[in-house]
Design a protein around this motif. Structure first.
Motif, PDB file in Angstrom:
ATOM      1  N   TRP A   1     -12.793 -39.373  25.067  1.00 52.17           N
ATOM      2  CA  TRP A   1     -11.935 -40.467  24.584  1.00 52.17           C
ATOM      3  C   TRP A   1     -10.941 -40.873  25.678  1.00 52.17           C
ATOM      4  CZ3 TRP A   1      -6.607 -40.647  23.682  1.00 52.17           C
ATOM      5  CH2 TRP A   1      -6.158 -41.792  23.035  1.00 52.17           C
TER       6      TRP A   1
ATOM      7  N   THR B   1     -12.559 -42.989  28.362  1.00 53.94           N
ATOM      8  CA  THR B   1     -12.979 -44.343  28.003  1.00 53.94           C
ATOM      9  C   THR B   1     -11.801 -45.263  27.697  1.00 53.94           C
ATOM     10  OG1 THR B   1     -13.205 -43.670  25.693  1.00 53.94           O
ATOM     11  CG2 THR B   1     -15.181 -43.543  27.093  1.00 53.94           C
ATOM     12  N   HIS B   2     -10.614 -44.761  27.524  1.00 52.72           N
ATOM     13  CA  HIS B   2      -9.458 -45.598  27.227  1.00 52.72           C
ATOM     14  C   HIS B   2      -8.540 -45.661  28.442  1.00 52.72           C
ATOM     15  CE1 HIS B   2     -10.911 -44.896  23.194  1.00 52.72           C
ATOM     16  NE2 HIS B   2     -10.182 -45.956  22.821  1.00 52.72           N
TER      17      HIS B   2
END
Length: 187
Positions: free
Chosen positions: A14, A17-18
């Motif tokens: 996570w 990807t952010h």
């Protein structure tokens, strides 16, 4: 992979990807680096202060040793052991200490107005082990010792007129005994 590892793996994926999470981690890393540099500078400054403080302490100890010698002279003067006017010649003021135990000879010399020329410990840091042992026994007037032969040691005294006396004592197994002594001429 175990079931318990999946939440950790999910969090890492996570963050990757952010962009916000990735940027936040980069900022935390930069802050950690800045803090490390700051802490290093603080440690260096504290080290400098400690060094300066130890140098001041060493100077204070040297001053105390010098003042102690002056006080010792003043005490002997007040007790009348040191004559202001020299009615006798210098040689008449040296007791016969040949073949006398050094501890007794030292007492006789002090009673006759001679002052042990004490040296601070730092002068003996590179001296031979015999000199260091003698100094640690409280004979701070030791100047040098031979490490061969009879282990002769040289001790220094002075009087208020600035005359220097050299005493040589040898180790006869049961202690130091004065072998000879003389007035040291100034160069």
């Amino acid at each position: 992979m175990a079931e318990s590892d999946k939440p950790i793996l999910g969090f890492i994926e996570w963050c990757g990807t952010h962009p916000f999470a990735t940027g936040l981690m980069a900022i935390v890393g930069i802050l950690g680096t800045i803090f490390s540099i700051y802490a290093f500078q603080v440690d260096r400054e504290e080290n400098k202060q400690s060094t300066m403080q130890s140098e001041r302490m060493e100077g204070s100890i040297d001053n105390f040793a010098d003042e102690s010698t002056v006080r010792e002279t003043e005490i002997q003067e007040s007790l009348g052991r040191i004559e202001k006017a020299a009615p006798k010649s210098i040689l008449d003021r040296i007791p016969n200490i040949t073949n006398v135990a050094y501890s007794d000879a030292k007492t006789r010399l002090i009673e006759s107005g001679w002052i042990p020329d004490k040296k601070p410990w730092r002068l003996y840091l590179n001296a031979n082990s015999t000199v260091q042992d003698i100094w640690e026994q409280g004979l701070e007037e030791v100047d040098d010792c031979l490490q061969t032969g009879n282990g002769a040691c040289r001790f220094l005294y002075y009087n208020p007129e600035g005359v220097n006396l050299v005493v040589v004592a040898i180790d006869q197994g049961d202690g130091l005994v004065v072998q000879r002594y003389w007035i040291e001429e100034e160069e």
